[in-house]
Design a protein around this motif. Sequence first.
Motif, short mmCIF file in Angstrom:
data_model
loop_
_atom_site.label_atom_id
_atom_site.label_comp_id
_atom_site.label_asym_id
_atom_site.label_seq_id
_atom_site.Cartn_x
_atom_site.Cartn_y
_atom_site.Cartn_z
N ASN A 2 0.84 -1.20 0.00
CA ASN A 2 0.00 0.00 0.00
C ASN A 2 0.87 1.25 0.00
OD1 ASN A 2 0.72 0.75 2.63
ND2 ASN A 2 -0.85 -0.59 3.53
N VAL A 3 0.25 2.40 -0.09
CA VAL A 3 0.94 3.67 -0.20
C VAL A 3 1.79 3.93 1.04
CG1 VAL A 3 0.61 6.17 -0.39
CG2 VAL A 3 -0.78 4.62 -1.75
N LEU A 4 1.30 3.61 2.22
CA LEU A 4 2.06 3.85 3.45
C LEU A 4 3.34 3.02 3.48
CD1 LEU A 4 -0.78 4.07 6.11
CD2 LEU A 4 0.53 5.94 5.11
N ALA A 8 7.10 4.47 3.49
CA ALA A 8 8.04 4.04 4.52
C ALA A 8 9.31 3.47 3.87
CB ALA A 8 7.39 3.01 5.44
N ASP A 9 9.13 2.71 2.80
CA ASP A 9 10.27 2.13 2.08
C ASP A 9 11.12 3.23 1.45
OD1 ASP A 9 11.81 -0.06 1.12
OD2 ASP A 9 10.86 0.17 -0.85
N LEU A 10 10.47 4.21 0.84
CA LEU A 10 11.20 5.34 0.27
C LEU A 10 11.96 6.12 1.33
CD1 LEU A 10 8.64 6.66 -2.38
CD2 LEU A 10 10.84 5.58 -2.82
#
Length: 135
Positions: A2-4, A8-10
């Motif tokens: 998902n976007v979150l 978080a990964d970015l």
Amino acid sequence: MNVLELLADLQAQHEKATARAGELRDQTEHLTAALAEIEAQLTDPATTRKVIAELAPAQEDSEAAETNSVYQAIVNAFNQHPDQEFRARELHELLGMPTDEASVNVTRARLGRPLRQGFLTQPGRGRYQKRTYSG
């Protein structure tokens, strides 16, 4: 994903890259300082050599020729006796050169050059021999 999770990964990638960039900046600063120190050390001997060359009386051509002929005689002795080990004094005796300590010490110093160039080896302390190559 998902976007979150993507955000978080970015963020994690950004933090990792920022940390690595900081490490590289620190290394660059350290290497720059080390380079400046080494360059300063290189300048001192170069300046000293220049001053000495300017102050020292110029070597006369006959002295230079004599030095070259002595050096050539030493090289020739090793070429003529490639399997023989010599001490500096023995070279003097072979070549009919003076065997006083000062003269022998000059020859010891001269032997450093062909030793560094790989023409000679040192099979024992104070002994010199022509390097032989097996092929």
